[in-house]
Design a protein around this motif. Structure first.
Motif, PDB file in Angstrom:
ATOM      1  N   PRO A   1       2.986  10.870 -12.100  1.00 37.50           N
ATOM      2  CA  PRO A   1       1.852   9.956 -12.268  1.00 37.50           C
ATOM      3  C   PRO A   1       0.585  10.684 -12.681  1.00 37.50           C
ATOM      4  O   PRO A   1       0.340  11.827 -12.285  1.00 37.50           O
ATOM      5  CB  PRO A   1       1.695   9.314 -10.887  1.00 37.50           C
ATOM      6  CG  PRO A   1       2.300  10.301  -9.942  1.00 37.50           C
ATOM      7  CD  PRO A   1       3.419  10.944 -10.690  1.00 37.50           C
TER       8      PRO A   1
ATOM      9  N   HIS B   1       2.099   5.851  -9.007  1.00 35.96           N
ATOM     10  CA  HIS B   1       2.530   4.760  -9.884  1.00 35.96           C
ATOM     11  C   HIS B   1       2.263   3.393  -9.267  1.00 35.96           C
ATOM     12  O   HIS B   1       2.251   2.381  -9.980  1.00 35.96           O
ATOM     13  CB  HIS B   1       4.025   4.904 -10.193  1.00 35.96           C
ATOM     14  CG  HIS B   1       4.344   6.056 -11.093  1.00 35.96           C
ATOM     15  ND1 HIS B   1       3.869   6.140 -12.383  1.00 35.96           N
ATOM     16  CD2 HIS B   1       5.069   7.188 -10.879  1.00 35.96           C
ATOM     17  CE1 HIS B   1       4.303   7.269 -12.933  1.00 35.96           C
ATOM     18  NE2 HIS B   1       5.025   7.919 -12.055  1.00 35.96           N
TER      19      HIS B   1
ATOM     20  N   ASN C   1       1.644  -1.070 -14.257  1.00 36.27           N
ATOM     21  CA  ASN C   1       2.366  -1.878 -13.297  1.00 36.27           C
ATOM     22  C   ASN C   1       1.931  -3.344 -13.364  1.00 36.27           C
ATOM     23  O   ASN C   1       1.796  -4.017 -12.355  1.00 36.27           O
ATOM     24  CB  ASN C   1       2.155  -1.355 -11.870  1.00 36.27           C
ATOM     25  CG  ASN C   1       3.252  -0.391 -11.475  1.00 36.27           C
ATOM     26  OD1 ASN C   1       4.087  -0.034 -12.293  1.00 36.27           O
ATOM     27  ND2 ASN C   1       3.234   0.028 -10.238  1.00 36.27           N
TER      28      ASN C   1
ATOM     29  N   CYS D   1       9.102   6.782 -10.249  1.00 35.34           N
ATOM     30  CA  CYS D   1       8.600   7.952  -9.529  1.00 35.34           C
ATOM     31  C   CYS D   1       9.516   9.163  -9.713  1.00 35.34           C
ATOM     32  O   CYS D   1       9.058  10.305  -9.660  1.00 35.34           O
ATOM     33  CB  CYS D   1       8.447   7.639  -8.049  1.00 35.34           C
ATOM     34  SG  CYS D   1       7.334   6.255  -7.674  1.00 35.34           S
TER      35      CYS D   1
END
Length: 354
Positions: A313, A327, A333, A308
């Motif tokens: 993002p 994120h 992820n 971050c």
């Protein structure tokens, strides 16, 4: 693209809109930076719908609304209203498009000329943009006063003789004078008493049905936005962090900032209110002149990760019609966007119980 090609067509298309105000310093007044009031905003507003734009004070909501109507010269980006690209349209051509788009301002006292009567205020757009005779113009003024619930006998009175709610009705009548398709409502109830706010919002809804209007409803009152909006966009420090239908956003917020905002909404049921826990955001809002690297919310987010602080993002669709920039729900992820969104929905209710 943010619009649904199978549904109603967008009346307003905003793509990567930026509104940066220069910071000047020194004897030579050189530019040393910029206040990034709106920094890369993209969304659509479908014909006949109300899009709510919410966020805390200073996040760029009002600037975004004014930039869309070209009350400011935008820094960059695309603004398309009713098929016309207006971001860089010359002023003489832009003037011809003004009847299509109008604005209802936040402060009805400041937005009305105190030296003009109600008839003059409502009739001014008709003088500027139409060729009506005096008799036709007066009839149109009376019709507009009827539409917004003002007595025709008030036509020769001045703004100081009215209450705040009545002044806002005058502003709404003026906005309707030229049969607009799109109206930006810039916190139209913020300066009004609570007892009057519901009346003005109900009036806006009735006028929307009667005239087929499309609204951008800017507000920090999440309860009122839930009542009037079809879809809701959440703004933080010049960027849209989440956009979804009203039902999806209030039931399943995906962005931590949206969660925090919704947790602050008072619950009318005392039993539920007693069991709820507010999500407190620590720290202050960063300066739009010097936003943090990576995600704008990373300095205050309770779920911040290392990525971050490095990467901004992407604003992406994580569920049908549900967009977010976080994120936590990004595909990289180790989950697909849909799977991550689904898991976050289960883990993060709108209100936290003690």
């Amino acid at each position: 693209m943010l619009d649904d090609t199978n549904g109603p067509k967008p009346l307003v298309r905003i793509r990567d809109l930026k509104m940066h105000f220069p910071i000047m310093s020194g004897l030579m007044r050189r530019r040393v930076g910029a206040v990034k009031a709106v920094d890369g905003v993209s969304f659509d507003i479908l014909e006949g719908e109300t899009l709510g734009l919410v966020g805390e004070s200073g996040c760029g909501k009002s600037t975004c609304g004014r930039a869309i109507l070209r009350l400011y010269d935008v820094t960059s980006g695309s603004i398309e209203i009713a098929g016309h690209e207006i971001a860089k349209t010359p002023f003489d051509e832009l003037r011809k498009l003004r009847p299509t788009m109008q604005m209802v301002f936040q402060d009805p006292q400041a937005s009305l000329n105190p030296r003009m009567t109600v008839a003059d205020i409502i009739g001014e757009p008709l003088i500027e943009h139409s060729k009506m005779s005096r008799k036709e113009r007066l009839q149109r003024i009376y019709d507009l006063m009827d539409a917004v619930g003002l007595n025709r006998g008030f036509a020769n009175r001045y703004p100081h003789e009215f209450s705040g709610g009545q002044r806002q009705r005058i502003g709404i009548a003026r906005a309707l004078a030229l049969h607009p398709k799109f109206i930006v409502c810039d916190e139209p109830i913020a300066a009004l008493d609570v007892s009057i706010q519901a009346q003005v919002v109900n009036l806006l809804e009735e006028l929307q049905k009667q005239f087929g209007l499309t609204y951008l409803f800017i507000s920090h009152d999440l309860s009122m936005v839930r009542h009037i909006a079809d879809r809701v966009a959440v703004m933080y420090l010049g960027k849209i962090v989440e956009l979804a239908s009203r039902e999806a956003l209030y039931a399943r917020p995906l962005h931590p900032y949206t969660e925090a905002l919704l947790s602050a909404v008072p619950e009318p049921d005392p039993a539920i209110e007693a069991k709820t826990e507010r999500i407190i955001i620590s720290g202050d809002v960063p300066s739009p002149a010097n936003p943090p690297k990576g995600c704008n919310f990373c300095t205050r987010c309770p779920k911040v990760m290392e990525i971050c602080h490095q990467t901004d993002p992407e604003f992406q669709e994580v569920a049908p019609g549900h967009f977010a920039a976080c994120h936590l729900i990004a595909p990289d992820n180790k989950m697909t966007a849909g799977q991550t969104a689904a898991s976050e929905v289960q883990e993060r209710p709108t209100r936290r119980e003690k």
